[in-house]
Design an enzyme around this catalytic site. Structure first.
Site, PDB file in Angstrom:
ATOM      1  N   LYS A 133      47.729 -42.191  37.648  1.00 29.64           N
ATOM      2  CA  LYS A 133      48.412 -43.453  37.999  1.00 29.64           C
ATOM      3  C   LYS A 133      49.659 -43.221  38.836  1.00 29.64           C
ATOM      4  CE  LYS A 133      48.960 -42.533  33.625  1.00 29.64           C
ATOM      5  NZ  LYS A 133      48.458 -42.605  32.312  1.00 29.64           N
ATOM      6  N   GLU A 165      39.533 -46.428  38.162  1.00 35.20           N
ATOM      7  CA  GLU A 165      39.429 -47.117  36.867  1.00 35.20           C
ATOM      8  C   GLU A 165      40.253 -46.458  35.781  1.00 35.20           C
ATOM      9  OE1 GLU A 165      39.075 -49.823  34.837  1.00 35.20           O
ATOM     10  OE2 GLU A 165      37.276 -50.111  36.064  1.00 35.20           O
ATOM     11  N   VAL A 193      44.345 -46.960  34.875  1.00 34.64           N
ATOM     12  CA  VAL A 193      44.936 -48.066  34.104  1.00 34.64           C
ATOM     13  C   VAL A 193      44.019 -48.390  32.931  1.00 34.64           C
ATOM     14  CG1 VAL A 193      45.871 -50.408  34.185  1.00 34.64           C
ATOM     15  CG2 VAL A 193      45.802 -49.040  36.281  1.00 34.64           C
ATOM     16  N   GLY A 233      42.801 -46.492  30.509  1.00 37.60           N
ATOM     17  CA  GLY A 233      41.880 -45.460  30.019  1.00 37.60           C
ATOM     18  C   GLY A 233      40.422 -45.884  30.104  1.00 37.60           C
ATOM     19  N   GLY A 277      50.178 -36.268  18.343  1.00 36.96           N
ATOM     20  CA  GLY A 277      49.733 -36.074  19.725  1.00 36.96           C
ATOM     21  C   GLY A 277      49.620 -37.380  20.508  1.00 36.96           C
ATOM     22  N   ASP A 333      55.524 -45.499  32.590  1.00 39.96           N
ATOM     23  CA  ASP A 333      54.066 -45.399  32.639  1.00 39.96           C
ATOM     24  C   ASP A 333      53.456 -46.794  32.868  1.00 39.96           C
ATOM     25  OD1 ASP A 333      51.437 -43.930  31.831  1.00 39.96           O
ATOM     26  OD2 ASP A 333      51.514 -45.642  30.473  1.00 39.96           O
ATOM     27  N   LYS A 338      51.176 -48.580  36.048  1.00 40.02           N
ATOM     28  CA  LYS A 338      49.940 -49.342  35.805  1.00 40.02           C
ATOM     29  C   LYS A 338      50.085 -50.787  36.281  1.00 40.02           C
ATOM     30  CE  LYS A 338      48.701 -46.399  31.912  1.00 40.02           C
ATOM     31  NZ  LYS A 338      48.863 -46.185  30.476  1.00 40.02           N
ATOM     32  N   GLY A 352      43.014 -40.932  25.957  1.00 37.04           N
ATOM     33  CA  GLY A 352      42.181 -40.010  25.188  1.00 37.04           C
ATOM     34  C   GLY A 352      41.163 -39.347  26.102  1.00 37.04           C
TER      35      GLY A 352
HETATM   36  N1  LIG Z   1      45.364 -38.004  28.687  1.00 38.85           N
HETATM   37  C1  LIG Z   1      44.965 -39.252  28.796  1.00 38.85           C
HETATM   38  O1  LIG Z   1      44.512 -39.856  27.840  1.00 38.85           O
HETATM   39  C2  LIG Z   1      45.041 -39.961  30.124  1.00 38.85           C
HETATM   40  C3  LIG Z   1      44.564 -41.291  30.209  1.00 38.85           C
HETATM   41  C4  LIG Z   1      44.581 -41.946  31.448  1.00 38.85           C
HETATM   42  C5  LIG Z   1      45.085 -41.292  32.562  1.00 38.85           C
HETATM   43  N2  LIG Z   1      45.565 -40.012  32.452  1.00 38.85           N
HETATM   44  C6  LIG Z   1      46.077 -39.357  33.657  1.00 38.85           C
HETATM   45  O2  LIG Z   1      45.164 -38.323  34.027  1.00 38.85           O
HETATM   46  C7  LIG Z   1      45.883 -37.221  34.597  1.00 38.85           C
HETATM   47  C8  LIG Z   1      45.607 -35.966  33.781  1.00 38.85           C
HETATM   48  O3  LIG Z   1      46.053 -36.196  32.447  1.00 38.85           O
HETATM   49  P1  LIG Z   1      45.766 -35.133  31.275  1.00 38.85           P
HETATM   50  O4  LIG Z   1      46.211 -35.782  30.028  1.00 38.85           O
HETATM   51  O5  LIG Z   1      44.380 -34.612  31.398  1.00 38.85           O
HETATM   52  O6  LIG Z   1      46.831 -34.000  31.671  1.00 38.85           O
HETATM   53  P2  LIG Z   1      46.760 -32.469  31.236  1.00 38.85           P
HETATM   54  O7  LIG Z   1      46.108 -32.320  29.915  1.00 38.85           O
HETATM   55  O8  LIG Z   1      48.127 -31.927  31.455  1.00 38.85           O
HETATM   56  O9  LIG Z   1      45.752 -31.862  32.334  1.00 38.85           O
HETATM   57  C9  LIG Z   1      46.080 -31.612  33.663  1.00 38.85           C
HETATM   58  C10 LIG Z   1      45.622 -30.200  33.966  1.00 38.85           C
HETATM   59  O10 LIG Z   1      45.753 -29.950  35.363  1.00 38.85           O
HETATM   60  C11 LIG Z   1      46.397 -28.691  35.489  1.00 38.85           C
HETATM   61  N3  LIG Z   1      47.045 -28.603  36.793  1.00 38.85           N
HETATM   62  C12 LIG Z   1      48.226 -29.125  37.181  1.00 38.85           C
HETATM   63  N4  LIG Z   1      48.476 -28.824  38.471  1.00 38.85           N
HETATM   64  C13 LIG Z   1      47.415 -28.073  38.888  1.00 38.85           C
HETATM   65  C14 LIG Z   1      47.087 -27.447  40.117  1.00 38.85           C
HETATM   66  N5  LIG Z   1      47.891 -27.515  41.175  1.00 38.85           N
HETATM   67  N6  LIG Z   1      45.925 -26.759  40.202  1.00 38.85           N
HETATM   68  C15 LIG Z   1      45.096 -26.673  39.137  1.00 38.85           C
HETATM   69  N7  LIG Z   1      45.363 -27.250  37.943  1.00 38.85           N
HETATM   70  C16 LIG Z   1      46.510 -27.942  37.828  1.00 38.85           C
HETATM   71  C17 LIG Z   1      47.371 -28.638  34.326  1.00 38.85           C
HETATM   72  O11 LIG Z   1      47.837 -27.326  34.077  1.00 38.85           O
HETATM   73  P3  LIG Z   1      49.289 -27.128  33.358  1.00 38.85           P
HETATM   74  O12 LIG Z   1      49.288 -27.997  32.144  1.00 38.85           O
HETATM   75  O13 LIG Z   1      49.349 -25.684  33.042  1.00 38.85           O
HETATM   76  O14 LIG Z   1      50.295 -27.581  34.353  1.00 38.85           O
HETATM   77  C18 LIG Z   1      46.476 -29.168  33.209  1.00 38.85           C
HETATM   78  O15 LIG Z   1      45.634 -28.162  32.711  1.00 38.85           O
HETATM   79  C19 LIG Z   1      47.356 -37.654  34.604  1.00 38.85           C
HETATM   80  O16 LIG Z   1      47.630 -38.227  35.853  1.00 38.85           O
HETATM   81  C20 LIG Z   1      47.429 -38.714  33.516  1.00 38.85           C
HETATM   82  O17 LIG Z   1      48.448 -39.656  33.751  1.00 38.85           O
HETATM   83  C21 LIG Z   1      45.550 -39.345  31.251  1.00 38.85           C
END
Ligand SMILES: NC(=O)c1ccc[n+]([C@@H]2O[C@H](COP(=O)([O-])OP(=O)(O)OC[C@H]3O[C@@H](n4cnc5c(N)ncnc54)[C@H](OP(=O)(O)O)[C@@H]3O)[C@@H](O)[C@H]2O)c1
Length: 388
Positions: A88, A112, A115, A117, A170, A184, A188, A284
């Site tokens: 986002k 999708e 915003v 999830g 978490g 955040d 959105k 999630g």
């Molecule tokens: N988690 C959710 O439920 C959720 C829901 C909706 C949207 N989102 C969005 O989705 C995105 C990812 O969220 P997430 O929760 O999956 O985050 P996350 O668990 O931190 O996963 C992101 C991954 O990408 C890696 N990364 C960062 N920069 C990189 C690069 N240049 N090259 C290769 N790998 C790289 C990170 O490594 P490091 O951690 O070592 O930096 C981490 O392993 C974010 O934009 C978040 O706002 C998340």
């Protein structure tokens, strides 16, 4: 269809798991990972490897952050790859540029998962807009803050205690600022307003959060038949629109008030369909992964190819979002009426003026809490007052 994943964290792993277990028509052929974590033959630390692989038709970005995500997404679109992203922050910051690049290269831009999830909110808004104009939207778009407010209300616990529990489970980050200060939800809301109103949304929207919310505030609002939820909302009238992120004192009997734990609920109003509500898991690994896989399938099957045209001359007009605001503060505010112990109500403020007054009050009393106090209709969500 062969796809590449950029980022293999919470969301990236969810996408990989769903595709390998449930969607044989798709293949995660490449994964961009950091150099010290190349544990799978599909992994590379070089984005150029992925761009050079002509079999990869679509790039899924779930790394997060603005850079290098922005550079990689632009390069993917310019190379003729479809893009799906859950990020986002990068979409809110560069939506217009990404949409123009997608249109210029005849590829799809799917967001999708950015915003709500797993909730099909963006596709829902797009479908509504085929027939209608969206006149307003409003929603609980952040599971962490909903979890905190819900637990505070249920257990009478204070903010810091519940935040610590949310971090332990978490649900909240170690640095919770992006969630509790509304940033955040701001991203959105910018994306939702852009999609709902067809406009490159103003970035500098009035934004406040729930950091200063106390259990005693919830008790005070409960005595007025209300509870507090952090909402992102937007309204449109003719060629003007406004949007804001703020705590809102919703009616205790509204659907918003009953949203439990870390769930999301987003509502829109539109010309002929009326009110629609979208409820579900806003975050999630698997719910968010599901939203991404649905986008990839829409692209692979040709079922949906979203294009965003932001050339419409809609003007940002903060006067469209106006109402009454409650301040629990020790600061002295002019033209205020008593609301309860330690709290006052100031009537007829725009969201922008209310946010400015909050800043003023915070300068005197850093514990000040503010919430919008919209009129409550029977059985309906409190709506912002709209001014013609
Ligand atoms: N988690 C959710 O439920 C959720 C829901 C909706 C949207 N989102 C969005 O989705 C995105 C990812 O969220 P997430 O929760 O999956 O985050 P996350 O668990 O931190 O996963 C992101 C991954 O990408 C890696 N990364 C960062 N920069 C990189 C690069 N240049 N090259 C290769 N790998 C790289 C990170 O490594 P490091 O951690 O070592 O930096 C981490 O392993 C974010 O934009 C978040 O706002 C998340």
């Amino acid at each position: 269809m062969k796809i590449a994943l950029l980022g293999y964290g919470t969301v990236g792993r969810g996408v990989d798991e769903i595709i390998s277990a449930r969607v044989p028509s798709l293949e995660v052929a490449r994964i961009l990972e950091l150099p010290d974590r190349l544990t799978d033959p599909r992994m590379t630390a070089s984005f150029d490897d992925i761009l050079a692989d002509e079999q990869v038709e679509l790039v899924v970005e779930c790394m997060g952050g603005i850079e290098p995500a922005h550079t990689y997404l632009m390069a993917a679109l310019e190379s003729g790859r479809h893009v799906v992203t859950s990020n986002k922050a990068v979409v809110a910051a560069h939506f217009g540029e990404l949409a123009r690049a997608a249109a210029a290269h005849g590829v799809g831009l799917y967001l999708e998962a950015a915003v709500g999830g797993g909730i099909p909110w963006i596709a829902g808004v797009e479908k509504v807009r085929r027939v209608d104009e969206v006149t307003s939207f409003s929603g609980i778009m952040n599971g962490t803050t909903n979890y905190i407010v819900d637990a505070m209300r249920r257990d009478g616990a204070d903010f810091a205690e519940v935040l610590a529990e949310a971090q332990r489970l978490g649900y909240a980050e170690r640095d919770p600022s992006a969630d509790v200060d509304g940033l955040d939800v701001l991203n959105k809301t910018i994306i939702s307003a852009s999609v709902a109103f067809g406009v490159a949304c103003e970035k500098n929207l009035p934004t406040s959060g729930i950091r200063n919310l106390r259990a005693s505030d919830l008790a005070l609002f409960a005595a007025h038949g209300r509870t507090v939820k952090l909402l992102g909302r937007g309204v449109r009238e003719a060629q003007r629109y406004a949007a804001a992120v703020e705590p809102v004192a919703v009616a205790a009997g509204s659907l918003e008030a009953s949203v439990p734990s870390n769930f999301n609920l987003v509502t829109l109003d539109a010309t002929t369909v009326g009110e629609l509500k979208f409820y579900g898991q806003g975050a999630g690994s698997l719910p968010t992964g599901n939203a991404i896989v649905q986008d990839v399938l829409d692209c692979a099957t040709g079922a949906r190819r979203p294009t965003y045209d932001f050339s419409r001359p809609l003007a940002y007009d903060p006067a469209l979002l106006r109402g009454d605001y409650v301040y629990r503060t020790e600061a002295l505010l002019g033209d205020a009426e008593p609301f309860g112990e330690g709290a006052v109500v100031v009537r007829g403020l725009t969201a922008e003026a209310a946010r400015a007054l909050l800043a003023e009050a915070l300068a005197t009393d850093p514990t000040t809490f503010m919430a919008a106090l919209p009129p409550t209709g029977e059985g309906r969500t409190a709506e912002p007052t709209q001014e013609g």
